[in-house]
Design a protein around this motif. Sequence first.
Motif, PDB file in Angstrom:
ATOM      1  N   ALA A 299      37.382  36.865  47.678  1.00  0.00           N
ATOM      2  CA  ALA A 299      38.404  37.349  46.753  1.00  0.00           C
ATOM      3  C   ALA A 299      37.946  37.121  45.316  1.00  0.00           C
ATOM      4  CB  ALA A 299      39.719  36.614  47.003  1.00  0.00           C
ATOM      5  N   LEU A 300      38.492  37.912  44.403  1.00  0.00           N
ATOM      6  CA  LEU A 300      38.189  37.721  42.992  1.00  0.00           C
ATOM      7  C   LEU A 300      38.673  36.349  42.537  1.00  0.00           C
ATOM      8  CD1 LEU A 300      39.251  41.146  41.432  1.00  0.00           C
ATOM      9  CD2 LEU A 300      36.945  40.387  41.989  1.00  0.00           C
ATOM     10  N   ASP A 301      37.900  35.740  41.627  1.00  0.00           N
ATOM     11  CA  ASP A 301      38.355  34.429  41.150  1.00  0.00           C
ATOM     12  C   ASP A 301      39.505  34.598  40.160  1.00  0.00           C
ATOM     13  OD1 ASP A 301      37.421  34.635  38.384  1.00  0.00           O
ATOM     14  OD2 ASP A 301      35.395  34.321  39.156  1.00  0.00           O
ATOM     15  N   GLU A 302      40.170  33.512  39.863  1.00  0.00           N
ATOM     16  CA  GLU A 302      41.387  33.570  39.050  1.00  0.00           C
ATOM     17  C   GLU A 302      41.124  34.091  37.645  1.00  0.00           C
ATOM     18  OE1 GLU A 302      43.384  29.852  39.081  1.00  0.00           O
ATOM     19  OE2 GLU A 302      43.752  29.858  41.243  1.00  0.00           O
TER      20      GLU A 302
ATOM     21  N   LEU B  28      42.119  41.142  34.451  1.00  0.00           N
ATOM     22  CA  LEU B  28      42.661  42.419  34.918  1.00  0.00           C
ATOM     23  C   LEU B  28      44.147  42.527  34.604  1.00  0.00           C
ATOM     24  CD1 LEU B  28      40.886  42.761  38.401  1.00  0.00           C
ATOM     25  CD2 LEU B  28      40.360  44.012  36.300  1.00  0.00           C
ATOM     26  N   ARG B  29      44.875  41.437  34.765  1.00  0.00           N
ATOM     27  CA  ARG B  29      46.303  41.464  34.425  1.00  0.00           C
ATOM     28  C   ARG B  29      46.506  41.647  32.924  1.00  0.00           C
ATOM     29  NH1 ARG B  29      49.161  40.458  38.885  1.00  0.00           N
ATOM     30  NH2 ARG B  29      48.304  39.074  40.505  1.00  0.00           N
ATOM     31  N   THR B  30      45.592  41.117  32.126  1.00  0.00           N
ATOM     32  CA  THR B  30      45.665  41.318  30.675  1.00  0.00           C
ATOM     33  C   THR B  30      45.467  42.788  30.333  1.00  0.00           C
ATOM     34  OG1 THR B  30      44.855  39.069  30.245  1.00  0.00           O
ATOM     35  CG2 THR B  30      44.631  40.675  28.464  1.00  0.00           C
TER      36      THR B  30
ATOM     37  N   GLU C 161      46.475  43.085  43.433  1.00  0.00           N
ATOM     38  CA  GLU C 161      47.011  42.282  44.537  1.00  0.00           C
ATOM     39  C   GLU C 161      46.078  42.308  45.743  1.00  0.00           C
ATOM     40  OE1 GLU C 161      49.499  40.232  44.200  1.00  0.00           O
ATOM     41  OE2 GLU C 161      49.608  40.953  42.122  1.00  0.00           O
ATOM     42  N   THR C 162      45.545  43.474  46.055  1.00  0.00           N
ATOM     43  CA  THR C 162      44.657  43.582  47.221  1.00  0.00           C
ATOM     44  C   THR C 162      43.341  42.869  46.974  1.00  0.00           C
ATOM     45  OG1 THR C 162      45.652  45.734  47.715  1.00  0.00           O
ATOM     46  CG2 THR C 162      43.603  45.191  48.849  1.00  0.00           C
ATOM     47  N   LEU C 163      42.811  42.998  45.762  1.00  0.00           N
ATOM     48  CA  LEU C 163      41.546  42.344  45.432  1.00  0.00           C
ATOM     49  C   LEU C 163      41.682  40.829  45.350  1.00  0.00           C
ATOM     50  CD1 LEU C 163      40.378  44.881  42.720  1.00  0.00           C
ATOM     51  CD2 LEU C 163      39.079  44.310  44.782  1.00  0.00           C
TER      52      LEU C 163
END
Length: 256
Positions: A119-122, A128-130, A203-205
């Motif tokens: 999974a992508l790290d935090e 991405l959320r930014t 969410e999926t990533l």
Amino acid sequence: MNNIAPITEGLDPTGPTPLRAMTGLTAPETLVFQAIHAAIVEQRLLPGTRLTEEELAAIYATSRMRIRRVLLALAHEGVIALPPGRGAQVACPTAEEARAVFEARRLIEAGLIASRTIALDEGVVHRLRTCRAAETAAARAHDRGAMIGQSGAFHIELARGLGNPVMADIIANLVARSSLIIALFQRDGAVCCRADDHDRLIETLSGPRPAAAAAMMRAHLASIEAGLEMATKPAPGGDLRTILGGRRGVEPVRDA
């Protein structure tokens, strides 16, 4: 030169823009490259717009030689054309080129996602959320140009986050060319990039489901292409000083 429109606020000549064409440009030339490139990606400079060396040199308070080097770099990226004897203009992709660009994006972006094993790290998820927050803010402000720019930034940031800088560079080029394609061919009323698709991708990533995320990316890009009508429309021109100077706020680029 007096009363030059300020145009380079927020641009960083050492910034992370992953474009090979900037290699070899000086810092002032890089600022001009970034400003023109951003205007093309955000559809402020539309396909077919003429880019004269003399006018750009006046806008940026720099030499025509510097502008020529920038235009050559932009041509290398495929976002402007330099037809012999006609001067530079923002590129006008053909329908065949449009199909090829979106085919390449589906292969590369979905393939890059499918190749990951964790999974992508935090930190990547936060970036991405930014991007998504900036995209949402632009949509609420009805700023289409900024919304398109942030949508493209999401795809580039995702490629960076997946740890392949070469692919990130390629995707940055394809995103810029996609913006030109959308400007030319988007069907009236079509949505160029569904923001909720980006939310679902994040969410999926965030979990260990690369195959599902890759399928989602393919569907996302296919939906953008489905909103295109492959018949070239006339592209309105515009005043370069207004287009390039209307969104920034510091001194013009000066020759060193």
